[in-house]
Design a protein around this motif. Structure first.
Motif, PDB file in Angstrom:
ATOM      1  N   THR A  41       0.686   5.464   0.009  1.00 38.36           N
ATOM      2  CA  THR A  41      -0.074   6.705   0.042  1.00 38.36           C
ATOM      3  C   THR A  41       0.751   7.781  -0.618  1.00 38.36           C
ATOM      4  OG1 THR A  41      -1.097   6.067   2.109  1.00 38.36           O
ATOM      5  CG2 THR A  41      -1.198   8.394   1.524  1.00 38.36           C
ATOM      6  N   GLN A  82      -5.871  -5.074   7.105  1.00 37.71           N
ATOM      7  CA  GLN A  82      -4.952  -4.063   6.596  1.00 37.71           C
ATOM      8  C   GLN A  82      -3.614  -4.143   7.313  1.00 37.71           C
ATOM      9  OE1 GLN A  82      -6.764  -0.206   6.817  1.00 37.71           O
ATOM     10  NE2 GLN A  82      -8.199  -0.614   5.150  1.00 37.71           N
ATOM     11  N   LYS A 125       5.465   8.167  -9.128  1.00 34.74           N
ATOM     12  CA  LYS A 125       4.552   8.791  -8.166  1.00 34.74           C
ATOM     13  C   LYS A 125       4.139  10.189  -8.613  1.00 34.74           C
ATOM     14  CE  LYS A 125       6.305   5.954  -4.391  1.00 34.74           C
ATOM     15  NZ  LYS A 125       6.858   5.886  -3.019  1.00 34.74           N
ATOM     16  N   THR A 173      -6.697   9.134   1.718  1.00 32.18           N
ATOM     17  CA  THR A 173      -6.670   7.913   2.509  1.00 32.18           C
ATOM     18  C   THR A 173      -5.338   7.802   3.244  1.00 32.18           C
ATOM     19  OG1 THR A 173      -8.094   6.830   0.908  1.00 32.18           O
ATOM     20  CG2 THR A 173      -6.892   5.425   2.432  1.00 32.18           C
ATOM     21  N   ASP A 174      -5.383   7.746   4.568  1.00 33.71           N
ATOM     22  CA  ASP A 174      -4.167   7.619   5.355  1.00 33.71           C
ATOM     23  C   ASP A 174      -3.894   6.144   5.609  1.00 33.71           C
ATOM     24  OD1 ASP A 174      -2.037   7.799   7.024  1.00 33.71           O
ATOM     25  OD2 ASP A 174      -3.096   8.763   8.684  1.00 33.71           O
ATOM     26  N   LEU A 175      -2.943   5.597   4.861  1.00 34.06           N
ATOM     27  CA  LEU A 175      -2.636   4.181   4.998  1.00 34.06           C
ATOM     28  C   LEU A 175      -1.461   3.940   5.933  1.00 34.06           C
ATOM     29  CD1 LEU A 175      -3.140   2.973   1.334  1.00 34.06           C
ATOM     30  CD2 LEU A 175      -4.690   2.763   3.266  1.00 34.06           C
ATOM     31  N   SER A 216      -6.183   3.119  -7.360  1.00 36.43           N
ATOM     32  CA  SER A 216      -7.448   3.460  -6.719  1.00 36.43           C
ATOM     33  C   SER A 216      -7.558   4.966  -6.553  1.00 36.43           C
ATOM     34  CB  SER A 216      -7.551   2.779  -5.350  1.00 36.43           C
ATOM     35  OG  SER A 216      -8.706   3.208  -4.674  1.00 36.43           O
ATOM     36  N   ILE A 237      -1.802   0.053  -5.188  1.00 38.84           N
ATOM     37  CA  ILE A 237      -1.619  -1.200  -4.468  1.00 38.84           C
ATOM     38  C   ILE A 237      -0.938  -2.196  -5.393  1.00 38.84           C
ATOM     39  CG2 ILE A 237      -2.770  -3.073  -3.232  1.00 38.84           C
ATOM     40  CD1 ILE A 237      -5.134  -1.134  -2.830  1.00 38.84           C
ATOM     41  N   LYS A 293      -5.494  11.938  -3.300  1.00 38.03           N
ATOM     42  CA  LYS A 293      -6.310  10.843  -2.779  1.00 38.03           C
ATOM     43  C   LYS A 293      -5.926   9.488  -3.383  1.00 38.03           C
ATOM     44  CE  LYS A 293     -10.052  11.158  -6.174  1.00 38.03           C
ATOM     45  NZ  LYS A 293     -11.506  11.256  -6.363  1.00 38.03           N
ATOM     46  N   ASP A 314      -4.318   6.003  -4.311  1.00 35.19           N
ATOM     47  CA  ASP A 314      -3.590   4.896  -3.674  1.00 35.19           C
ATOM     48  C   ASP A 314      -3.185   3.919  -4.776  1.00 35.19           C
ATOM     49  OD1 ASP A 314      -4.125   5.920  -1.133  1.00 35.19           O
ATOM     50  OD2 ASP A 314      -5.971   4.769  -0.960  1.00 35.19           O
ATOM     51  N   PHE A 366       0.848  -1.179   0.000  1.00 32.67           N
ATOM     52  CA  PHE A 366       0.000   0.000   0.000  1.00 32.67           C
ATOM     53  C   PHE A 366       0.886   1.233   0.000  1.00 32.67           C
ATOM     54  CE2 PHE A 366      -4.225  -1.579   0.756  1.00 32.67           C
ATOM     55  CZ  PHE A 366      -4.006  -2.832   1.279  1.00 32.67           C
TER      56      PHE A 366
END
Length: 241
Positions: A9, A38, A156, A28-30, A183, A170, A166, A168, A7
């Motif tokens: 972020t 998770q 990135k 989303t704070d992963l 995502s 994966i 926002k 993400d 994951f």
């Protein structure tokens, strides 16, 4: 099936400025797992790298030249262009698997253009049955990642530019193959038409030649296309299982 998941972020940091200290509800704070599932996934995660940090040498020159171009398609038509190449480590020039030392790590790079890359003479594009991509959600392999050494990533900065903070990404190992799931949540910016993203992975095996070994999930359909891919070799491990 090995379900190693990474994951990541995204945050507009080095190249795009520091992140605001103000909380954003759509980010989303992963960094903090919300569920035991998770937490387990994060504990076994791959550290997804940033394409900008790679130090690459020369590209392998194959029968089609240093890069392979094509369309990712299905029975409905073309859904994306893909441009791929394989590079040796920094300092190696030329990049020739026949003379490369044992243990050379090859970086497979894939630039995926949903819908079109604005080149009418290759892949998708004007006059070539291009699709209008409203939402692309994954780039993936259709074959096991032979020789995969555990290192994979993406640009990135490109993901940030296409989707925003926002987003993400994966990275999943499924059936010994890699899947990059992009995502963007519901609504707002998505990975969509004419937004190229760069993905990469590394292998201890050189390409055996172009193969229909890659796919994109877009507009709720799968479309496949060609790219350089290594052949299975006895005794060479695959970090995807």
């Amino acid at each position: 099936m090995n379900k190693t998941i990474a994951f990541v972020t995204l945050c507009a940091a080095a190249a795009l400025g520091a992140c605001s200290s103000e909380p954003e509800t759509d980010v989303t704070d992963l960094n903090a797992a919300a569920t035991p599932v998770q937490a387990e996934a994060m504990a076994a995660s791959i550290d997804a790298g940033d394409f900008i940090d790679l130090q690459l040498g020369a590209k392998i020159v194959g029968p089609q030249g240093p890069e392979v171009e094509g369309a990712m398609s299905n029975a409905e038509g073309n859904f994306a262009d893909i441009r791929s190449y394989v590079a040796c480590p920094a300092g190696m020039d030329p990049c020739d698997p026949k003379t490369a030392p044992e243990g050379t790590v090859y970086t497979y790079v894939h630039v995926v253009y949903p819908g079109s890359d604005n080149q009418a003479d290759s892949g998708s594009g004007a006059g070539n049955n291009s699709s209008d991509i409203e939402r692309a959600t994954a780039f993936k392999m259709l074959r096991p990642a032979h020789g995969f050494n555990g290192k994979a990533g993406y640009s990135k900065a490109e993901v940030m530019g296409a989707i925003g903070p926002k987003a993400d990404v994966i990275i999943t190992c499924k059936d010994r193959a890699l899947v990059w799931t992009v995502s963007a949540g519901d609504g707002g910016n998505q990975w969509e038409q004419a937004e190229p993203l760069t993905f990469y992975w590394q292998s201890t095996l050189p390409p055996a030649g172009p193969a229909v070994a890659y796919a994109i999930d877009a507009n709720y359909a799968e479309a496949s296309g060609p790219g350089p891919f290594p052949a299975q070799t006895d005794g060479v491990p695959n970090s995807c299982g």
